[in-house]
Structures are given as C-alpha cells and as structure tokens.
Design a protein around this motif. Structure first.
Motif, PDB file in Angstrom:
ATOM      1  N   VAL A   1     -81.101 -25.904  30.170  1.00  0.00           N
ATOM      2  CA  VAL A   1     -81.853 -26.959  29.485  1.00  0.00           C
ATOM      3  C   VAL A   1     -82.732 -26.342  28.398  1.00  0.00           C
ATOM      4  CG1 VAL A   1     -81.944 -28.511  31.485  1.00  0.00           C
ATOM      5  CG2 VAL A   1     -83.703 -26.763  31.205  1.00  0.00           C
ATOM      6  N   LEU A   2     -83.264 -27.193  27.524  1.00  0.00           N
ATOM      7  CA  LEU A   2     -84.174 -26.695  26.497  1.00  0.00           C
ATOM      8  C   LEU A   2     -85.589 -26.685  27.061  1.00  0.00           C
ATOM      9  CD1 LEU A   2     -82.772 -28.579  23.354  1.00  0.00           C
ATOM     10  CD2 LEU A   2     -82.508 -26.165  23.938  1.00  0.00           C
TER      11      LEU A   2
ATOM     12  N   ASP B   1     -87.917 -13.783  24.799  1.00  0.00           N
ATOM     13  CA  ASP B   1     -87.437 -15.156  24.644  1.00  0.00           C
ATOM     14  C   ASP B   1     -87.803 -15.974  25.880  1.00  0.00           C
ATOM     15  OD1 ASP B   1     -85.402 -14.789  26.632  1.00  0.00           O
ATOM     16  OD2 ASP B   1     -84.080 -13.907  25.121  1.00  0.00           O
TER      17      ASP B   1
ATOM     18  N   THR C   1     -92.099 -22.998  21.518  1.00  0.00           N
ATOM     19  CA  THR C   1     -90.735 -23.020  20.983  1.00  0.00           C
ATOM     20  C   THR C   1     -89.741 -23.311  22.103  1.00  0.00           C
ATOM     21  OG1 THR C   1     -91.345 -21.445  19.260  1.00  0.00           O
ATOM     22  CG2 THR C   1     -88.998 -21.628  19.779  1.00  0.00           C
ATOM     23  N   ARG C   2     -88.905 -24.338  21.893  1.00  0.00           N
ATOM     24  CA  ARG C   2     -87.895 -24.644  22.909  1.00  0.00           C
ATOM     25  C   ARG C   2     -86.620 -23.868  22.625  1.00  0.00           C
ATOM     26  NH1 ARG C   2     -86.567 -30.728  24.374  1.00  0.00           N
ATOM     27  NH2 ARG C   2     -85.562 -30.544  22.344  1.00  0.00           N
ATOM     28  N   GLU C   3     -86.035 -23.342  23.669  1.00  0.00           N
ATOM     29  CA  GLU C   3     -84.753 -22.648  23.587  1.00  0.00           C
ATOM     30  C   GLU C   3     -83.954 -23.005  24.834  1.00  0.00           C
ATOM     31  OE1 GLU C   3     -85.966 -18.478  21.385  1.00  0.00           O
ATOM     32  OE2 GLU C   3     -86.048 -18.556  23.544  1.00  0.00           O
ATOM     33  N   PRO C   4     -82.644 -22.775  24.799  1.00  0.00           N
ATOM     34  CA  PRO C   4     -81.880 -23.011  26.029  1.00  0.00           C
ATOM     35  C   PRO C   4     -82.318 -22.014  27.109  1.00  0.00           C
ATOM     36  CG  PRO C   4     -80.418 -22.830  24.121  1.00  0.00           C
ATOM     37  CD  PRO C   4     -81.774 -22.387  23.674  1.00  0.00           C
TER      38      PRO C   4
ATOM     39  N   THR D   1     -89.691 -24.884  26.509  1.00  0.00           N
ATOM     40  CA  THR D   1     -90.604 -24.007  25.780  1.00  0.00           C
ATOM     41  C   THR D   1     -90.913 -22.788  26.652  1.00  0.00           C
ATOM     42  OG1 THR D   1     -92.537 -25.086  26.740  1.00  0.00           O
ATOM     43  CG2 THR D   1     -91.772 -25.928  24.612  1.00  0.00           C
TER      44      THR D   1
ATOM     45  N   LEU E   1     -93.111 -18.283  21.291  1.00  0.00           N
ATOM     46  CA  LEU E   1     -92.465 -18.632  22.555  1.00  0.00           C
ATOM     47  C   LEU E   1     -93.147 -19.831  23.212  1.00  0.00           C
ATOM     48  CD1 LEU E   1     -91.663 -15.176  24.214  1.00  0.00           C
ATOM     49  CD2 LEU E   1     -90.171 -16.625  22.862  1.00  0.00           C
TER      50      LEU E   1
END
Ligand code: SF4
Ligand code: SF4
Lengths: 413, 308
Positions: free
Chosen positions: A4-5, A138, A174-177, A7, A171
């Motif tokens: 999921v995305l 990340d 910031t949203r990432e998978p 943060t 980070l």
C-alpha cells in the motif's frame, strides 16, 4: 501481506503496531506528530492494544519510556529535532539503565535559525548516548527497521535502546509503496518480548541506575555499555539475515549499490542517499564506474564492512548532511578514522550538503564525482566543500537587505 | 518517469489531489511517490504537492524541478512569485490551469514554452479556499492527460482516498472527477514521461566557497522592527472584509484590537483595513457589533475595485 502507499510516518506507526508495543509515551512535534496520531487513533478504535500517554515534555517522555522498559514491557516512542535535544539528558540516562526499547526520530535541522526541514545534526547529537542508530532511506525501510530494532534492542547480548531515524518531509510526509507484512509473519519474526531478568515491579525492590563514586566502577559500567553496542554489529547481521530470509528484503548494515567494480564511491546516509542512487544510475549510463555506499547502522559503526568495501577504490565523496561546528562532516571523520593505516585506502573528499533540507541536484552528484576523480588522479584531496551556489548567496543577500544587515555592517547599528 | 506538480491554496485539497493521482497510478501498476509541501503557512497560502510515477523503483525525491505536468487549481496564484507555479516548465511540459479564462488568453499572458491547457471552472465558489471539489477535479483531469489511467482506476483511487468521509462525499467527488476526466479526452495522453538527467552532458553547479563574515552580518538577526510588513500576506486572502462606513459605529477598539494580524488601523476613530496584510480570517466580521463588515469573495471585490 499487502502493498500500500504509506508515508514514512505511517510506516513507523505500522512498525510499532505490528511489534505489538505495550506502551507509547508521546509528545507531539513537527514533522513527527502523524506517528503518534496514527497510533492514538488505532488504540482508540480498538485496532491496536497498548496504552498511549501524552507526557508534558520529551524529557518526561524519555524518562517514562526508560522506566516502562525497565518493567519488561515493549515500549515505543517518537520525536524529532528540538524534542530529541530536550530529551538528551534522559537519552544518555536510560541508555545507561540498559533498558531496551525503540525510539523513532524524524530528522529536522536544529535551531538557530529554526527550521522544519531535515538534516542529521539532531540525531547525531545522540551519537554517543548508548542508543544504537539505524538510518532509513525509504518508507519500506522505516517499517522494517522498527521491527529489526526490537530484535536488536531486546537481544540479551545487546539490551540497549535503539533509535530509528527517518528524514522529515522527504520520508515523513512522502507516500511510497510499502509492503505491510501480516501480523502472523511478524509474530514469528518478533515474538512477544521475553524480558528475562528485566522485571522492575512494585513490592519487589531493586535499585535501578545506582550512583557510583569513583572512576573505577564508573568506567566498568560505561565500557560494558560500549561492548553491548559493539555486540550489536553481530546481532544486527543475524537479525537482518533472518529478516531477509523471512520477508525477502535485505537491509544490510551498509548498503552497497553498484559498488563491485566502482572506482569512485559516493558515501552518505539517509533518504538523500536515494538521490545518490539515481545519480549513480545516470553516471553508469554515461559509462562511469561509480557506486554508492550507505551506512544504515551508524552506532555501532560498521567499520569492517566499510573498510572491506572501500579499500582498493580510487576515491570517495563523503557527503555529510550535518556539520560538526569547528570540524566539518561527521561521517567524513568517522570513515577516515576506520581507514587509517589501511594500505590502498581510497582518497576521501569531504562534502557538506543538504543542511536544513537543501536539495542536492543530480548535476551536483555528477560534479562531486568529477572532483573526486580529479583529486584521486592528483593524489591530493581538495578542501571540504559546502554544496552552496552563487544563486543561494544572492538569495541570502536579499534576505539580509530585508533584515537591515547593512546598518550593522556600516557600523550604524 | 512522470513528474507532476499540483499548485493551489491551503484548503483546496492539493494533498488530496496528489494522493488520488498517486493511488490511481499505483493501481495501474506504477511505482509511485506523492507528497505535499507544507511550510508554516495556513489556509489560503500557496502550497504545492507532487507525484512521481515510474515503471521502475523511484530513487529521486523532494521537489520536482522539471515537471512534465503542472496543474494549477487556482489561477490567481500564477502571478504570485512565492507560489513558483511556472518554475522549471519547458517545451516538453504541459500546464493545465483551472480557470474561467481561455487557454489563448493564458498563452498570451504567460509567454511560457509549455503547452497550455485550460480546465474550465465548473462552478464559482464564494471562497476560493473552499472550492468544494477542486482536488478531485484536478486529479481527474490530470489522470486523463497522462493517458495511462483508466476511469476505473481513477474511481478506485478516489474511493480509497475519500472513503472515510462517507459515500455521499465520495459520490459527489467522483462525479466531478469523472466529468473533468472526460473533458480532457481530446488531449488524453498529451503528457509524456520526462527525460532523465544526463551525466555525460550537464551544466555544472555554480558552487562558490563561502567566506567568513562577522557575526554582525552573518548571525540570523533582523536588525529592525516591522520587517514582516514586506511580506504581503494579503495574497493569502480568499475572502475580503469590507467595512460599510454608513453602518460603522466607530467602536474601533473592537475590530482593531481583535484583528489577530493588526491589519486594522484607526485614524480619528475611523477603522481602515490594510489589505496588503489582512489574511481574511474574518474575525472582524464576526466581532463587529453592528455587523458593519461584510465578507466579499476576493474575485468579486477585485472586480469592483476602481482602478487606481
Ligand atoms: S467593530 Fe465594526 S462598527 Fe466598530 S469600528 Fe469596527 S467596523 Fe466599525
Ligand atoms: S479579516 Fe479582519 S480580523 Fe482578519 S486579518 Fe483581515 S482585517 Fe484582520
């Protein structure tokens, strides 16, 4: 397991949730607040067990964390920047208590002047405290590192608090998978805390953290803590290997990206290192043999891995997102100290960049590699360089005009 | 890699827009990064949010210098230098402006190398910071311009992001987002993935060596009072308080002392509002005993202004 995305803050909160922490002493500070807000809402909604208490300051928060950990429960807390500094007295103190717990720090530059964006002077101020330090690049690493950190902290060969660091904005917001592992998988990797001898209880008197007079006993206790941290190197490797086997994600103490045949290496910590990774790809596309080394563990310092990776390289750009006033980049000094005396040690060039979240552009990475290559050719390192451009100086001149600095410089102030 | 920047005002849902677009790209199998950029500002102040998407893991992070697509939710931000709306646009970029003026007008006005498109304003809201669906609308239009997001993926993403607000909110936003998506079909896919940095041919940074300067110059000190007046915080205002002097009872101590920004000056008992610095919080409107202060939408107020 689901991807999921999230943060970085969300990932940190998920780490604490999956670790089934019992107690969360909390105090809000930007850019960390979302972590405790998430935990509070999960606990409030019954999605997570445990107890969250807001304290009146970070100093009290750390005291509560250490005291709770001394009773043998699993403790999580989080802070940032000025908050970490405000808690500094207790950071050293609870580390001396030898209590295991996890503290997340969301890096943010220190005052003065006050700012919101990240660099590492906050977390580096805790470098010598007795906390182990894991630095994330990340959002996935944030979640994984919280889980790894509990195994590390609670291992009887270590039994120390661990600090997991993530950069504010880059980070935190910031949203990432992020792959969120299933609770069962995590329970297998990180079973409930077996506190063994840690059992500070009412009606069972014990004196924690006694006073000692005289340097002999003091030296003993302090050095034992140091040895516990050094044990952390072996324990970290074991835990990271176990993690990689179960979850398929490798988080070695030092990330080596395209380093094998590299002649020039970029060396830096934290989320800005992913920018360096992108630059390494660009440089490789242009036919240059460049790699990236990123210490994830700062304490204990992974000296052996670094030396093994660095010896035989031509040159290294050590990029410090921090500055030790009156000395320079902290990482540069640390890397130089472990390379000292090694035959075929590479030439180190010191760069300071990314202070207060100042961007580092791809072109700046390219240029650093060029500077290092030329220096290695000459066999002599240029003086340390702050990544700072003419445009930025023009901008500060404008601000100084607004601040009426000229009055002073003309001696009228 | 796609690099997208959304510009709007605090309160207009730019974070939501970036998240809807980010989730939609993720649903289409992209690696994604999305983030808002907050400062110390508040409602009405310029903010931006960004999205990156690639088929490979994304290593870049932080602000986007060379965007492939810039979406401007609020066209009044374009002339505000601090908003940086036009920064980094080149001939490969697309600029989508949510506006009631035509693309030709903007092309003439802006003189930008980017391709300029307009997403017509669906409805005029009284308060610009409160355009109800602007985040969803911008995300919907952007999704179509990229040409790699289906209506289904957009809908799923919007549900994921707005679901907690309830089905009625989701449905209203979804209708608007899909309408915006369909308005863009003629230019569907017009945004192309940007070029990567070239290490073989680049402009080196203009580094300088900082020299020592005495603390009288180099300490972070402001050597004067009132320098904050140079910051025109009036640009953050979306609603303008206007005093009706026929009704004003000259009880100036009420409005002038309760204005949190000290933006109401009094001369001989007569209050005047300093529009360069009034942030439009409307505290004065609420506290004025005879209701002599009216809140007017900024756009209406501007059009009523007599040219100086
Ligand atoms: S509070 Fe209202 S009536 Fe009183 S001085 Fe201000 S504007 Fe006039
Ligand atoms: S709206 Fe009224 S109270 Fe608010 S800043 Fe403007 S003048 Fe002051």
């Amino acid at each position: 397991m689901s991807r999921v995305l999230l943060t970085g803050n969300g990932a940190a909160a998920w780490g604490a949730r999956l670790a089934r922490v019992d107690y969360v002493p909390a105090f809000p500070i930007t850019p960390q607040t979302e972590i405790i807000e998430s935990l509070a809402s999960w606990i409030d909604g019954g999605e997570m067990r445990g107890r969250l208490v807001t304290l009146e300051s970070e100093h009290s928060m750390l005291t509560a964390a250490g005291a709770a950990a001394a009773t043998g429960v699993r403790v999580f807390s989080a802070t940032s920047s000025q908050g970490l500094l405000y808690a500094m007295e207790m950071l050293y103190t609870v580390a001396g208590w030898r209590t295991p717990f996890v503290l997340v720090n969301v890096s943010r530059g220190l005052s003065a002047p006050i700012t919101l964006e990240p660099d590492h002077n906050d977390v580096l101020a805790a470098r010598d405290s007795g906390f182990l330090q894991i630095h994330c690049a990340d959002c996935q690493e944030v979640l994984d590192s919280v889980l790894i950190a509990y195994r590390l902290a609670e291992d009887s060969r270590v039994r120390q608090p661990v600090l997991v660091n993530l950069d504010g904005f880059y980070l935190s917001f910031t949203r990432e998978p992020v792959t969120v592992p299933g609770p069962d998988e995590v329970d297998d990797f990180l079973p409930a805390f077996d506190a063994e001898s840690i059992a500070f209880r009412a009606s069972a008197p014990e004196s924690q953290a006694v006073a000692v007079l005289g340097g002999g006993p003091y030296s003993y206790f302090r050095y034992e803590t140091h040895l516990a941290l050094l044990n952390g190197l072996t324990v970290y490797d074991e835990v990271a290997a176990d993690f990689a086997e179960r979850f398929g994600r490798a988080h070695p103490a030092v990330e080596a990206y395209r380093c094998d045949d590299a002649e020039i290496v970029l060396l830096m910590m934290g989320s800005f290192a992913t920018k360096a990774r992108a630059a390494v790809d660009n440089l490789r596309d242009a036919g240059q043999r460049v790699g990236l080394l990123r210490p994830r563990l700062l304490r204990p310092f992974p000296a052996h891995s670094l030396v093994a990776q660095l010896v035989g390289k031509r040159g290294v750009a050590v990029i410090d997102q921090n500055i030790s006033m009156g000395k320079g980049g902290v990482l540069h000094a640390e890397v130089a100290s472990v390379l000292y005396g090694h035959k075929d040690a590479p030439l180190l060039v010191s760069f300071v960049g990314g202070l207060g979240g100042r961007d580092i552009s791809p072109e700046e990475f390219f240029e650093m590699v060029k500077v290092v290559a030329a220096a290695a050719q000459r066999g002599e390192a240029p003086p340390p360089r702050l990544l700072y451009t003419e445009d930025e100086l023009r901008e500060i001149r404008k601000l100084q005009t607004l601040a009426h600095v000229e009055r002073n410089s003309l001696g009228e102030g | 890699m796609y690099r997208i920047r959304f510009h709007g005002r605090g309160g207009q849902g730019m974070k939501t827009a970036s998240r809807i677009l980010g989730s939609a790209l993720f649903a289409e199998g992209f690696e994604v990064q999305d983030a808002p950029r907050y400062g110390a500002e508040r409602r009405g102040a310029p903010i931006f949010a960004y999205v990156r998407a690639d088929r490979r893991p994304i290593n870049e992070r932080g602000i986007i210098r060379r965007p492939d697509l810039v979406v401007v939710a609020d066209d009044t931000l374009i002339p505000v230098p601090a908003a940086g709306v036009l920064a980094g646009l080149d001939a490969y970029s697309v600029l989508l402006i949510h506006s009631h003026e035509s693309a030709d007008t903007w092309r003439r006005r802006l003189n930008t190398p980017a391709r300029v498109l307009v997403l017509p304003l669906i409805e005029e809201s009284a308060d610009r910071a409160d355009l109800p669906y602007v985040g969803a609308v911008c995300a919907g239009a952007a999704a179509c311009l990229l040409g790699v997001i289906s209506e289904d993926a957009l809908a799923t993403a919007l549900r994921d992001e707005l679901g907690p607000l309830g089905e009625a909110v989701v449905q209203r936003n979804l209708d608007k987002a899909l309408a915006a998506y369909r308005q863009m079909v003629e230019v569907c896919g017009v945004v192309t993935e940007g070029r990567e940095a070239n290490a073989a041919d680049y402009t080196p940074p203009e580094w300088i060596s900082l020299a020592f300067e005495g603390a009288n110059v180099s300490a972070p000190v402001i050597h004067a009072g009132l320098t904050s007046s140079a910051v025109k915080t009036g640009l953050w205002r979306t609603l303008r308080p206007v005093i009706d002097y026929d009704r004003c009872g000259r009880c100036w101590w009420v409005c002038s002392s309760l204005c949190p920004d000290g933006a109401i000056q009094v001369e001989e008992g007569r209050p005047t509002i300093d529009y360069d610095h009034c942030k439009g919080c409307l505290v004065c409107v609420a506290v004025c005993p005879p209701h002599a202060i009216e809140a007017q939408p900024e756009r209406t107020a501007e059009s009523l202004e007599t040219p100086k």
